[in-house]
Design a protein around this motif. Structure first.
Motif, PDB file in Angstrom:
ATOM      1  N   ALA A 109       0.735  -1.182   0.128  1.00 54.91           N
ATOM      2  CA  ALA A 109      -0.039  -0.118   0.151  1.00 54.91           C
ATOM      3  C   ALA A 109       0.931   1.274  -0.090  1.00 54.91           C
ATOM      4  N   HIS A 110       2.260   1.192  -0.207  1.00 55.48           N
ATOM      5  CA  HIS A 110       3.259   2.131  -0.326  1.00 55.48           C
ATOM      6  C   HIS A 110       3.097   3.094   1.153  1.00 55.48           C
ATOM      7  N   ARG A 111       2.926   2.338   2.296  1.00 52.80           N
ATOM      8  CA  ARG A 111       2.916   2.884   3.663  1.00 52.80           C
ATOM      9  C   ARG A 111       4.056   2.591   4.303  1.00 52.80           C
ATOM     10  N   GLN A 112       4.652   3.506   5.251  1.00 49.62           N
ATOM     11  CA  GLN A 112       5.709   3.420   5.907  1.00 49.62           C
ATOM     12  C   GLN A 112       5.547   2.109   7.106  1.00 49.62           C
ATOM     13  N   ILE A 113       6.578   1.280   6.955  1.00 49.14           N
ATOM     14  CA  ILE A 113       6.403   0.072   7.901  1.00 49.14           C
ATOM     15  C   ILE A 113       8.134  -0.190   8.478  1.00 49.14           C
ATOM     16  N   THR A 114       8.392  -0.178   9.707  1.00 49.78           N
ATOM     17  CA  THR A 114       9.573  -0.448  10.074  1.00 49.78           C
ATOM     18  C   THR A 114       9.680  -1.824  10.831  1.00 49.78           C
ATOM     19  N   VAL A 115      10.733  -3.103  10.613  1.00 51.79           N
ATOM     20  CA  VAL A 115      10.777  -4.044  11.268  1.00 51.79           C
ATOM     21  C   VAL A 115      11.839  -3.802  12.171  1.00 51.79           C
ATOM     22  N   PHE A 116      11.719  -4.196  13.510  1.00 51.32           N
ATOM     23  CA  PHE A 116      12.870  -4.723  14.469  1.00 51.32           C
ATOM     24  C   PHE A 116      13.010  -6.164  14.533  1.00 51.32           C
ATOM     25  N   THR A 117      14.359  -6.666  14.275  1.00 48.70           N
ATOM     26  CA  THR A 117      14.782  -7.851  14.549  1.00 48.70           C
ATOM     27  C   THR A 117      15.968  -8.145  15.425  1.00 48.70           C
ATOM     28  N   VAL A 118      15.591  -8.627  16.561  1.00 48.57           N
ATOM     29  CA  VAL A 118      16.783  -9.098  17.607  1.00 48.57           C
ATOM     30  C   VAL A 118      17.597 -10.080  16.874  1.00 48.57           C
TER      31      VAL A 118
END
Length: 340
Positions: A117-126
């Motif tokens: 959808a062309h929206r901002q998303i951020t993934v945090f991975t340990v």
């Protein structure tokens, strides 16, 4: 990872387990971008890339093992030989290898939907923790962050931020626009095609692009008023018709921020275009912002070749490079980058 989102989503929905390898840090090399990812399915099929060569072969095997036994961990490799090393130095990369499945990443469909959808998303991975059970945990947010590897007192966390893709607006619906759409989408652009002629502005003729039937200058005015034009926006004018392109370029050249502005045409069209714009009050400095005729001089003739030429110039402009051959001794070599 953006380029393998569809592959990841299919694997997620299958209920099976794959192995995912992601570059989280590089030292002394710019050939392996941070965030590049390789997915290995349970049947051994590979999707994506981390740069090829001996490193990719080694990492493929590690990801395949992750798909089979669920092993996860942060590995350090020497790029030249494709083998694990113990210390961080020139020509090394850190790669996080993890199993990928519904159980391992239950939130992934949300990530895929936001990217689509062309929206901002951020993934945090340990990627490292003193407690092995914490390694591989994911957290998602709609806040924007820099893609980076963050060292905390008891954890290392890889932050992978997916911003909305840059936008390319093509004015003029024709075979050149179709070819340029394909090229631009391959390098991550969201493409819109605008043409005032309804018979030409057909969505079926331009798969993967948004197609708008409107006068170009009016459409650009509406985008500007809505705040949808920014420093990353690229525009290419392919209409060749003064009644379309001069009103459009008059508006575009007055915008404070544009990533790339170009207009296609032969020398005669270019000369007429410059005369019209000079007569409209633009000075030479302002007109220098316009890449006309569009594209690098590579002998392009066909729509596909012209699309390559324009895309190459767009990339060179975006990166501040000259567009000359990399083998040219006069081209300065990119300095080695430490960290991310």
């Amino acid at each position: 990872m953006r380029d393998i989102v569809d592959d990841l989503l299919r694997l997620w929905h299958s209920g099976r387990m794959g192995g995912l390898a992601t570059i989280v840090r590089t030292v002394g090399t710019d050939s392996f971008p941070v965030g590049s990812a390789l997915l290995v399915g349970p049947d051994g099929a590979a999707h994506g890339t981390i740069g090829g060569g001996p490193l990719e072969e080694t990492v493929y095997e590690a990801a395949f093992q992750a798909a089979r036994i669920g092993r996860r961990g942060l590995q350090r490799y020497n790029v030249a030989i494709g083998r694990e090393v113990g210390s961080l130095g020139e020509g090394t990369v850190d790669i996080f290898i993890e199993p990928f499945s519904r159980r391992d990443f239950p939130e992934f469909p949300t990530v895929a939907a936001e990217i689509a959808a062309h929206r901002q998303i951020t993934v945090f991975t340990v990627v490292w923790n003193s407690d092995p059970d914490v390694i591989g945990q994911h957290l998602i947010t709609d806040k924007r962050h820099a893609t980076d590897l963050i060292a905390l007192p008891e954890s290392d966390v890889f932050v992978c931020s997916f911003a909305p893709p840059p936008r390319l607006i093509i004015f003029g619906a024709n075979a050149f626009a179709a070819a340029l759409t394909t090229q631009a989408r391959m390098i991550g652009y969201r493409v819109t095609i605008c043409d005032a002629r309804p018979d030409f502005a057909s969505a079926s003729a331009f798969p993967g692009a948004e197609v708008v039937s409107d006068w170009p200058h009016r459409y650009l005015n509406s985008l500007t008023a809505a705040g949808e034009i920014d420093a990353g926006t690229a525009m290419v004018v392919l209409s060749h018709d003064p009644k379309f392109e001069i009103p459009l370029l008059t508006i575009a050249l007055r915008l404070p921020e544009l990533g790339y502005l170009a207009a296609q045409g032969d020398p005669i069209t270019h000369a007429r275009r410059m005369e019209d714009l000079l007569a409209g009050g633009f000075d030479e400095t302002t007109l220098a912002r316009l890449h006309s005729p569009a594209g690098l001089d590579i002998g392009a003739r066909t729509p596909a070749e012209v699309a390559v030429s324009i895309t190459a110039e767009l990339l060179a402009t975006r990166s501040g490079r000259s567009g000359r051959a990399r083998s040219d001794p006069a081209v300065p070599k990119a300095p080695a980058r430490m960290g991310l």
